[in-house]
Write a protein that holds these residues in place. Structure first.
Motif, PDB file in Angstrom:
ATOM      1  N   ASP A 213       3.239   3.175   7.278  1.00  0.00           N
ATOM      2  CA  ASP A 213       2.123   3.299   8.213  1.00  0.00           C
ATOM      3  C   ASP A 213       0.864   3.292   7.342  1.00  0.00           C
ATOM      4  N   ASN A 214       0.175   2.153   7.372  1.00  0.00           N
ATOM      5  CA  ASN A 214      -0.937   1.929   6.434  1.00  0.00           C
ATOM      6  C   ASN A 214      -2.293   2.302   7.047  1.00  0.00           C
ATOM      7  N   CYS A 215      -2.311   2.895   8.222  1.00  0.00           N
ATOM      8  CA  CYS A 215      -3.557   3.228   8.924  1.00  0.00           C
ATOM      9  C   CYS A 215      -4.504   4.039   8.032  1.00  0.00           C
ATOM     10  N   TYR A 216      -5.740   3.635   7.988  1.00  0.00           N
ATOM     11  CA  TYR A 216      -6.825   4.281   7.229  1.00  0.00           C
ATOM     12  C   TYR A 216      -6.732   4.067   5.724  1.00  0.00           C
ATOM     13  N   GLY A 217      -5.680   3.373   5.254  1.00  0.00           N
ATOM     14  CA  GLY A 217      -5.515   3.224   3.809  1.00  0.00           C
ATOM     15  C   GLY A 217      -5.933   1.860   3.271  1.00  0.00           C
ATOM     16  N   GLU A 218      -6.033   0.859   4.134  1.00  0.00           N
ATOM     17  CA  GLU A 218      -6.269  -0.508   3.672  1.00  0.00           C
ATOM     18  C   GLU A 218      -7.572  -0.603   2.860  1.00  0.00           C
ATOM     19  N   PHE A 219      -7.482  -1.254   1.727  1.00  0.00           N
ATOM     20  CA  PHE A 219      -8.630  -1.571   0.847  1.00  0.00           C
ATOM     21  C   PHE A 219      -9.261  -0.353   0.178  1.00  0.00           C
ATOM     22  N   VAL A 220      -8.624   0.803   0.282  1.00  0.00           N
ATOM     23  CA  VAL A 220      -9.145   1.974  -0.419  1.00  0.00           C
ATOM     24  C   VAL A 220      -8.811   1.870  -1.915  1.00  0.00           C
ATOM     25  N   GLU A 221      -7.672   1.241  -2.213  1.00  0.00           N
ATOM     26  CA  GLU A 221      -7.262   1.088  -3.604  1.00  0.00           C
ATOM     27  C   GLU A 221      -7.202  -0.402  -3.959  1.00  0.00           C
ATOM     28  N   LEU A 222      -6.841  -0.679  -5.204  1.00  0.00           N
ATOM     29  CA  LEU A 222      -6.740  -2.065  -5.656  1.00  0.00           C
ATOM     30  C   LEU A 222      -5.439  -2.715  -5.193  1.00  0.00           C
ATOM     31  N   THR A 223      -4.463  -1.891  -4.840  1.00  0.00           N
ATOM     32  CA  THR A 223      -3.172  -2.421  -4.383  1.00  0.00           C
ATOM     33  C   THR A 223      -2.845  -1.840  -3.013  1.00  0.00           C
TER      34      THR A 223
END
Ligand SMILES: *Cc1c(COP(=O)(O)O)cnc(C)c1O
Length: 428
Positions: A213-223
């Motif tokens: 569940d990637n909600c709220y996590g996209e593009f916060v890190e390099l991967t």
């Protein structure tokens, strides 16, 4: 700050004291903001590169109607998402109505009666309780004979590897890993940590489908989790990847077979990805994805700014002022209802839309206490836009997220602080 900027803040009734206090904190945050910009630069280039390699054209921005056969924009966008998330395939549709729907779709389509679902990271997001059948619900996985096991995180937030090993059995088909803490107090998982967990699970049972569940996590890190072994990453387009422009939608990116299963469930067996008109939303999906890395960076700066302001004022903040970030959510605990209410009213007063309304706590369906929500958004309910909410119950914590631009996130936090001062909860 130049004089014109300084002066215009007075139009928002923000006092000199608040501005001076905030300015000092901001100066100390510059090195961290520079790092966030570096991450945004990489992710921006990743998105542009994917669009170029997939030969996105002007025609892709137009929509189809009816069945939506041969929808160039839709099919190309799905290739772009697959490239961005480093997966074999993706399903990105306006017919996926929200994040919960995307997650339910991924689960209901990849599990069969007799299978078992495992969450090795504790209780999933509230709305998934009904999808799984933890709380009885029509159409839940449980109704279809799919069982569920859960292993809680250790007290220090780490994985309980022994209990996870013991929980995996011949029925275990799919493991669900929630990246963001959501509205819990546990830490958000870094992509690196998620990778370690997936490696551990695959060693025990290699054919387990690992979904994040990637909600709220996209593009916060390099991967992204799909770079470290996740078979599916799932999220909402009215959060990070929609960049504030997508008016609806969800995505599932992952292994071809997993995505195919999801497509046959979203539309129909036999039809799968071939139907589903994109109507008029394609250009906002493309442009939103294009903006998503810098929009996420703005939200991240806002979260860190808020953590530093409120920690300095003596409130408990999660994550704290100096921690690494893995999602865009900031929790601040005020310890009394007036704090939660004043904070949310300040956020609302900073909005471009509906700034003149004053949010009040109300009995929201599905919650066991009153809840107050601040959401003056262009897209209704969008939580990549500046927003905050909090249940009116101990410990009286508010959850803050979003801000499509950094100046707007900053204004929201300044307004929240001013509102807390005006009602006497904070003394500067
Ligand atoms: C927002 C969210 C969801 C559900 O998304 P909705 O669009 O609100 O249905 C699921 N999981 C997490 C971690 C979320 O943040």
């Amino acid at each position: 700050m130049n004089e014109k900027t300084y002066k215009i803040y007075s139009k928002f009734n923000i006092s000199d004291k608040v501005l001076t206090f905030a300015d000092e904190i901001l100066t100390s945050l510059q090195p961290r903001f520079a790092k966030i910009d570096e991450t945004a630069e990489y992710n921006q280039l990743k998105v542009i590169n994917a669009m170029q390699e997939c030969r996105v054209s002007e025609a892709c921005l137009l929509g189809t109607t009816g069945y939506g056969y041969n929808d160039l924009g839709r099919d190309t966008l799905e290739s772009v998402y697959a490239k961005v998330f480093n997966t074999e395939d993706a399903l990105v549709r306006p017919q996926i109505t929200c994040g919960t729907h995307a997650l339910a779709l991924a689960l209901l389509s990849n599990l069969r009666p007799g299978d078992e679902l495992l969450s090795p990271v504790g209780k999933p997001y509230d709305t998934l309780e009904e999808v799984i059948g933890i709380r009885p619900s029509k159409g839940s996985l449980k109704e279809y004979g799919i069982s569920y096991k859960q292993v809680d995180l250790l007290d220090d937030g780490g994985f309980d590897y022994d209990a996870i090993r013991a929980a995996i059995n011949e029925k275990t088909k799919l493991v669900t890993i929630q990246r963001s803490k959501g509205y819990q107090t546990r830490p958000t998982l870094s992509v690196e940590k998620i990778g370690e967990l997936i490696t551990f699970i695959k060693k025990i049972k290699p054919d387990t489908i690992c979904m994040v569940d990637n909600c709220y996590g996209e593009f916060v890190e390099l991967t992204e989790p799909s770079d470290v072994g996740a078979d599916m990453v799932v999220g909402s387009l009215i959060k990070n990847p929609g960049g504030g422009l997508a008016p609806i939608g969800g995505y599932i990116a992952g292994k071809r077979e997993c995505v195919e299963n999801a497509a046959y469930r979203l539309t129909s067996p036999g039809l799968g990805k071939e139907v589903g008109a994109s109507l008029g939303v394609m250009s906002s999906f493309y442009q939103g994805l294009f903006l998503a890395p810098t929009v996420t960076a703005s939200a991240l700066k806002g979260a860190i700014f808020a953590a530093n302001i409120y920690e300095k004022l003596g409130f408990s903040v999660v994550p704290n002022a100096t921690e690494e970030r893995h999602d865009i959510i900031q929790a601040v605990t005020f310890g009394k209802p007036e704090g939660v209410i004043a904070f949310c009213q300040g956020i609302q007063a900073a909005a471009s839309v509906d700034s003149y309304v004053t949010p009040q706590p109300w009995d929201m369906p599905g919650y066991d206490s009153q809840v107050i929500m601040a959401a003056g958004a262009f897209v209704s309910g969008s939580s990549i836009e500046l927003s905050a909410d909090g249940p009116i119950k101990p410990p009286y914590a508010v959850y803050f997220q979003g801000g499509l631009t950094w100046p707007h996130a900053k204004l929201g936090i300044l307004k929240s602080l001013q509102s807390l001062i005006d009602c006497g909860v904070v003394n500067l």
